[in-house]
Design a protein around this motif. Structure first.
Motif, short mmCIF file in Angstrom:
data_model
loop_
_atom_site.label_atom_id
_atom_site.label_comp_id
_atom_site.label_asym_id
_atom_site.label_seq_id
_atom_site.Cartn_x
_atom_site.Cartn_y
_atom_site.Cartn_z
N LYS A 11 2.31 -6.14 -7.33
CA LYS A 11 1.98 -4.77 -6.91
C LYS A 11 2.64 -3.75 -7.84
O LYS A 11 3.51 -4.11 -8.65
CB LYS A 11 2.42 -4.60 -5.45
CG LYS A 11 1.66 -5.52 -4.47
CD LYS A 11 2.12 -5.33 -3.04
CE LYS A 11 1.31 -6.20 -2.08
NZ LYS A 11 1.72 -6.00 -0.66
N TYR A 51 -8.25 -4.60 1.46
CA TYR A 51 -7.46 -4.53 2.70
C TYR A 51 -8.32 -4.14 3.92
O TYR A 51 -7.80 -3.57 4.88
CB TYR A 51 -6.29 -3.56 2.52
CG TYR A 51 -5.12 -4.15 1.75
CD1 TYR A 51 -4.53 -5.36 2.12
CD2 TYR A 51 -4.58 -3.47 0.65
CE1 TYR A 51 -3.44 -5.88 1.43
CE2 TYR A 51 -3.48 -4.00 -0.05
CZ TYR A 51 -2.92 -5.20 0.35
OH TYR A 51 -1.84 -5.72 -0.33
N LEU A 54 -7.31 -4.41 7.54
CA LEU A 54 -6.18 -3.59 8.01
C LEU A 54 -6.57 -2.12 8.18
O LEU A 54 -5.71 -1.27 8.42
CB LEU A 54 -5.01 -3.69 7.00
CG LEU A 54 -4.47 -5.11 6.77
CD1 LEU A 54 -3.42 -5.09 5.66
CD2 LEU A 54 -3.87 -5.68 8.05
N PHE A 59 -0.51 2.30 8.87
CA PHE A 59 0.03 2.35 7.51
C PHE A 59 -1.06 2.22 6.44
O PHE A 59 -0.76 2.18 5.25
CB PHE A 59 1.08 1.24 7.32
CG PHE A 59 0.58 -0.15 7.61
CD1 PHE A 59 -0.14 -0.88 6.67
CD2 PHE A 59 0.84 -0.74 8.85
CE1 PHE A 59 -0.60 -2.16 6.94
CE2 PHE A 59 0.37 -2.03 9.13
CZ PHE A 59 -0.34 -2.73 8.17
N LEU A 63 -0.68 2.47 2.41
CA LEU A 63 -0.84 1.22 1.66
C LEU A 63 -1.79 1.41 0.47
O LEU A 63 -1.49 0.96 -0.65
CB LEU A 63 -1.37 0.14 2.62
CG LEU A 63 -1.71 -1.23 2.04
CD1 LEU A 63 -0.48 -1.91 1.45
CD2 LEU A 63 -2.34 -2.12 3.13
N ARG A 87 1.89 -18.77 -0.45
CA ARG A 87 2.35 -17.95 0.69
C ARG A 87 3.80 -18.29 1.03
O ARG A 87 4.60 -17.40 1.35
CB ARG A 87 1.45 -18.17 1.92
CG ARG A 87 0.06 -17.57 1.78
CD ARG A 87 0.03 -16.07 1.87
NE ARG A 87 0.36 -15.55 3.18
CZ ARG A 87 0.15 -14.30 3.58
NH1 ARG A 87 -0.39 -13.41 2.75
NH2 ARG A 87 0.50 -13.90 4.77
N THR A 93 5.80 -11.21 5.27
CA THR A 93 5.29 -9.88 4.94
C THR A 93 6.43 -8.87 4.85
O THR A 93 6.49 -8.07 3.92
CB THR A 93 4.25 -9.44 6.00
OG1 THR A 93 3.19 -10.40 6.00
CG2 THR A 93 3.72 -8.06 5.72
N ARG A 104 9.79 -12.36 -2.15
CA ARG A 104 10.16 -11.15 -1.39
C ARG A 104 11.61 -11.20 -0.93
O ARG A 104 12.30 -10.18 -0.88
CB ARG A 104 9.21 -10.96 -0.20
CG ARG A 104 7.81 -10.49 -0.65
CD ARG A 104 6.82 -10.61 0.49
NE ARG A 104 5.51 -10.06 0.16
CZ ARG A 104 4.42 -10.33 0.88
NH1 ARG A 104 4.49 -11.10 1.94
NH2 ARG A 104 3.26 -9.80 0.53
N VAL A 111 9.00 -3.32 3.66
CA VAL A 111 7.65 -3.88 3.84
C VAL A 111 6.61 -3.09 3.04
O VAL A 111 5.64 -3.65 2.53
CB VAL A 111 7.26 -3.98 5.34
CG1 VAL A 111 7.07 -2.60 5.97
CG2 VAL A 111 6.02 -4.83 5.53
N GLY A 112 6.86 -1.80 2.89
CA GLY A 112 5.94 -0.95 2.12
C GLY A 112 6.13 -1.03 0.61
O GLY A 112 5.44 -0.33 -0.15
N ASN A 114 6.69 -4.39 -1.06
CA ASN A 114 7.03 -5.81 -1.03
C ASN A 114 6.53 -6.62 -2.23
O ASN A 114 6.39 -7.84 -2.16
CB ASN A 114 6.64 -6.44 0.31
CG ASN A 114 5.15 -6.45 0.55
OD1 ASN A 114 4.38 -5.97 -0.27
ND2 ASN A 114 4.73 -7.01 1.68
#
Ligand code: DAT
Ligand code: MG
Length: 149
Positions: A11, A51, A54, A59, A63, A87, A93, A104, A111-112, A114
């Motif tokens: 990311k 996404y 979601l 959020f 995101l 995973r 997460t 992580r 979490v925002g 990660n």
């Protein structure tokens, strides 16, 4: 599956923090095969589709803003049970719940922010690979080390 593929993205925070090499190294060393890799600034449309599940979360807009705030490294990796194994290598997460030794758990706290995405099932991996990559961007090649792994 024996030769399944997964979609992984470093990311924008991971790219800014220069974690790309460290993250790629973990998947290489584990024995997975790199099938595609590119540095991309994802459009908000692509991210909304990525996404989609979601979209009703509080959020969601944050995101999408975070994920479009800079380039990401989009990758496809292949190997035995790669979806589930990746995973596990990512951790939970929420980084606060992620064990040391996971990506992580080693590199982030929020979490925002990660650091990394990995597909959560073989089915979503197929969708995500088709969304992020064209067929010509994916390489078929023989890994010379494969018989040792
Ligand atoms: P994962 O990325 O582990 O598959 P997810 O698909 O449930 O997790 O959520 C996608 C991303 O959304 C996640 O990596 C970070 C963000 N996110 C999830 N839950 C969040 C929350 N409660 N607050 C802020 N961001 C959140
Ligand atoms: Mg997910």
């Amino acid at each position: 599956g024996a030769n399944e593929c997964t979609f992984i993205a470093v990311k924008p925070d991971g790219v800014q923090r220069k974690l790309v090499g460290e993250i790629v190294r973990r998947f290489e060393r584990r024995g997975f095969k790199l099938v595609g890799l590119k540095l991309v600034k994802a459009s908000e449309n692509l991210l909304r589709e990525h996404y989609w599940d979601l979209r009703t979360k509080p959020f969601f807009s944050g995101l999408i803003m975070y994920m479009s705030s800079g380039p990401v490294i989009a990758m496809v990796w292949q190997g035995s049970d790669v979806v589930k194994t990746v995973r596990k290598m990512l951790g939970e997460t929420n980084p606060a719940d992620s064990l040391p030794g996971t990506i992580r758990g080693d590199y982030c706290v929020e979490v925002g922010r990660n650091v990394i995405h990995g597909s959560d099932s073989v089915e979503s991996a197929q969708k995500e690979i088709a969304l992020w990559f064209g067929q010509s961007e994916l390489q078929r090649w023989e890994q010379s080390s494969s018989r040792w792994i």
